[in-house]
Scaffold this motif. Structure first.
Motif, PDB file in Angstrom:
ATOM      1  N   UNK A  97       0.830  -1.203   0.000  1.00  0.00           N
ATOM      2  CA  UNK A  97       0.000   0.000   0.000  1.00  0.00           C
ATOM      3  C   UNK A  97       0.866   1.257   0.000  1.00  0.00           C
ATOM      4  N   UNK A  98       1.973   1.222   0.725  1.00  0.00           N
ATOM      5  CA  UNK A  98       2.836   2.412   0.814  1.00  0.00           C
ATOM      6  C   UNK A  98       3.576   2.660  -0.495  1.00  0.00           C
ATOM      7  N   UNK A  99       3.978   1.594  -1.153  1.00  0.00           N
ATOM      8  CA  UNK A  99       4.650   1.765  -2.447  1.00  0.00           C
ATOM      9  C   UNK A  99       3.666   2.316  -3.478  1.00  0.00           C
ATOM     10  N   UNK A 100       2.442   1.834  -3.441  1.00  0.00           N
ATOM     11  CA  UNK A 100       1.446   2.303  -4.419  1.00  0.00           C
ATOM     12  C   UNK A 100       0.861   3.666  -4.062  1.00  0.00           C
ATOM     13  N   UNK A 101       1.048   4.110  -2.836  1.00  0.00           N
ATOM     14  CA  UNK A 101       0.609   5.462  -2.459  1.00  0.00           C
ATOM     15  C   UNK A 101       1.627   6.509  -2.868  1.00  0.00           C
ATOM     16  N   UNK A 102       2.841   6.085  -3.158  1.00  0.00           N
ATOM     17  CA  UNK A 102       3.908   7.043  -3.467  1.00  0.00           C
ATOM     18  C   UNK A 102       3.634   7.745  -4.804  1.00  0.00           C
TER      19      UNK A 102
END
Lengths: 273, 281
Positions: A97-102
């Motif tokens: 989720x954090x990688x795709x929120x970047x």
């Protein structure tokens, strides 16, 4: 309100490097596994090479043929796995989720992961080659090293395209996607002439061999290493690899982006495990 | 007049359900979609700490994931500082960051390695990132000798502080906190709450906090919305909610009493019911 670090080429380059640095750090932290896999690859490569050595006639040529097969497959497998498993791996670690929120483009994401896998794959294969050379004599007297490097670079692009397409599967299938990419890898191993010429395959497998970029990659490496052919003679091998890369990389990124949107509609962009 | 940081307009999000029927699938009547966020509208003012209070399964996390651009709404719109979360996704991503209930890191990597990865994704130069990471980790009370050790060796409270550092380092103007203190020890909980207040007061951030900790919501939030079965049942300042919940038998209600008053059930009952509905669907 000001936006910190607005989008620019530099921010995309930094973001791309984030994946290189992260994967290098992970490789260092999992050094025990890296060593174990390395030793396993040496053992399995030697097992195959010694089968060649046990054959009575023309064994030097066969040993080199099989040696190239094991080394090239080890390289291709490393590149394919690191791209195709990037989603399932992040799902498992819980960071997806954090990688795709970047705020980065998906192309940056893919290229960063790919850059590490190619550099790491080349270095690992070079080390493997050095290790194998301690056990068996490989006749490299006719090798065209620059030609082989060209095949590696162009062939890697085509394999990246295949890897990106395969990376869509874990995005679509939360549970089974990783298993599917593993099956793709197995099929490529079977049909691409890693340890035997594709002419020995049954007729119905031949078309699969012809569309596998690994077939052309292996053929190109064998022609440059065993026969010492120049790049100019490699058109029938390099052209399919180049076309595959040019079509599959942008197509893969486009398909991936569509799959990402679908995952966001259905709530599948989340950790698993 | 107050500026709106977040405008959520009649947003709907449901999961599951299928129009296709296959032999091995459950009958269609058992495969109805589960509505997680049901036509929710709200406005969060700039520099406000806005709390969303609800039981597990009430739709809090779905709301946060919608705002984080990790989900696409079925209907309705969300704008963050005037930018639509679907049409201007990359601009929105640059404005926000999120802390979830799970710390979500590469556990074999150290805090510094994880935070270098996170900051580089936001385009922060390496030299600046290295300096800021150490400063922020120290500010959060993490001992320097822990900076380079694998995160898996740290307590959950410590890991959650590193998660807060990750969000803080990217300088978000909107911080989404999804139950950031759940499962933390009292000391860590206070540290996190203190940091949230400092973020708002010193760094002009707007904060959306979801929690099922009534005391935390009461202490931190400027305004609170109570979310029940995907719908907002009431919104107001903590004192307004308590005031509205006053009855003859409960003249001085706590936030817990206010929650019962507006939802008709206690937090524990609500969680139990949500769980049962989830299993049934």
């Amino acid at each position: 309100m000001t936006i910190v670090n607005p989008p620019s080429v530099m921010t995309e380059v930094r973001a791309s490097y984030a994946f290189v640095e992260r994967n290098w750090n992970l490789t260092k932290r999992y050094w025990g596994w890296e060593l174990a896999f390395f030793l396993y690859t040496i053992a399995s490569s030697l097992s195959v090479i010694y089968i060649g050595k046990a054959q009575g006639t023309n064994q030097d040529a066969l040993v080199l043929y099989l040696g190239i097969g094991t080394l090239v497959w080890a390289y291709l497998r490393a590149v394919f796995d690191s791209i195709s498993e990037m989603i399932s791996w992040e799902r498992w670690e819980g960071t997806i989720e954090y990688t795709f929120m970047a705020p980065i483009s998906r192309l940056t994401h893919m290229l960063g992961s790919a850059l590490f896998s190619i550099v790491y794959g080349v270095l690992r294969t070079a080390l493997l080659f050095a290790a194998l050379a301690l056990f068996v004599d490989l006749d490299l007297s006719r090798t065209n090293y620059w030609g082989a490097l060209v095949v590696v670079l162009i062939g890697s692009l085509s394999f990246l395209g295949v890897g990106i397409m395969a990376a869509v599967l874990p995005l679509w299938f939360t549970e089974r996607g990783a298993e599917m990419t593993f099956m793709i890898s197995a099929i490529l191993l079977l049909v691409s002439g890693v340890y035997y010429p594709i002419s020995v395959l049954p007729g119905w497998m031949q078309p699969l061999a012809r569309i596998s970029p690994a077939t052309y990659f292996l053929e190109g490496i064998r022609q440059t290493v065993i026969q010492g052919r120049s790049v100019l003679d490699l058109g029938p091998v390099l052209l399919p690899l180049l076309i595959t890369g040019i079509i599959l990389i942008p197509l893969g990124v486009w398909v991936f982006t569509q799959a990402e949107h679908w995952a966001k509609r259905t709530g599948r962009l989340k950790r698993n495990g | 007049m107050k500026t709106d940081a977040v405008v959520v307009d009649d947003i709907l999000k449901s999961f599951g359900g299928s129009k296709l029927r296959f032999g091995w699938r459950k009958p269609a009547e058992q495969r109805k979609p589960v509505v997680a966020v049901d036509h929710v509208s709200l406005r969060i003012h700039k520099n406000e700490i806005y709390g969303v209070l609800g039981a597990n399964g009430s739709g809090k996390s779905t709301l946060i994931r919608l705002l984080s651009t990790l989900l696409v709404p079925d209907a309705g719109t969300v704008t963050i500082f005037g930018h639509d979360i679907v049409r201007e996704e990359r601009t929105v991503k640059r404005l926000l960051n999120r802390v979830s209930v799970e710390a979500s890191f590469f556990k074999k990597l150290s805090p510094v390695e994880n935070l270098m990865y996170a900051t580089r994704l936001y385009g922060i130069p390496g030299v600046q990132a290295r300096r800021d990471i150490r400063r922020v980790l120290e500010m959060l009370g993490i001992a320097p000798d822990r900076f380079d050790r694998p995160l898996e060796q740290m307590s959950r409270g410590m890991q959650q502080k590193v998660a807060i550092a990750r969000a803080f380092l990217t300088a978000p103007v909107l911080l989404l906190l999804d139950e950031p203190t759940t499962g933390l020890d009292p000391r860590s909980k206070l540290d996190v709450q203190d940091f949230v207040l400092r973020l708002r007061n010193d760094h002009d951030a707007t904060v959306l906090l979801t929690t099922h900790d009534m005391g935390e919501a009461d202490a931190l939030c400027d305004r609170i919305a109570i979310l029940d079965r995907g719908r907002i049942v009431v919104e107001g300042t903590p004192s307004e909610l308590r005031m509205q919940a006053r009855t003859a038998t409960q003249p001085d209600p706590s936030m817990e009493d206010a929650f019962m008053y507006f939802t008709g059930r206690s937090l524990e009952d609500a969680e139990q019911e949500e769980q049962e509905e989830k299993v049934a669907s």
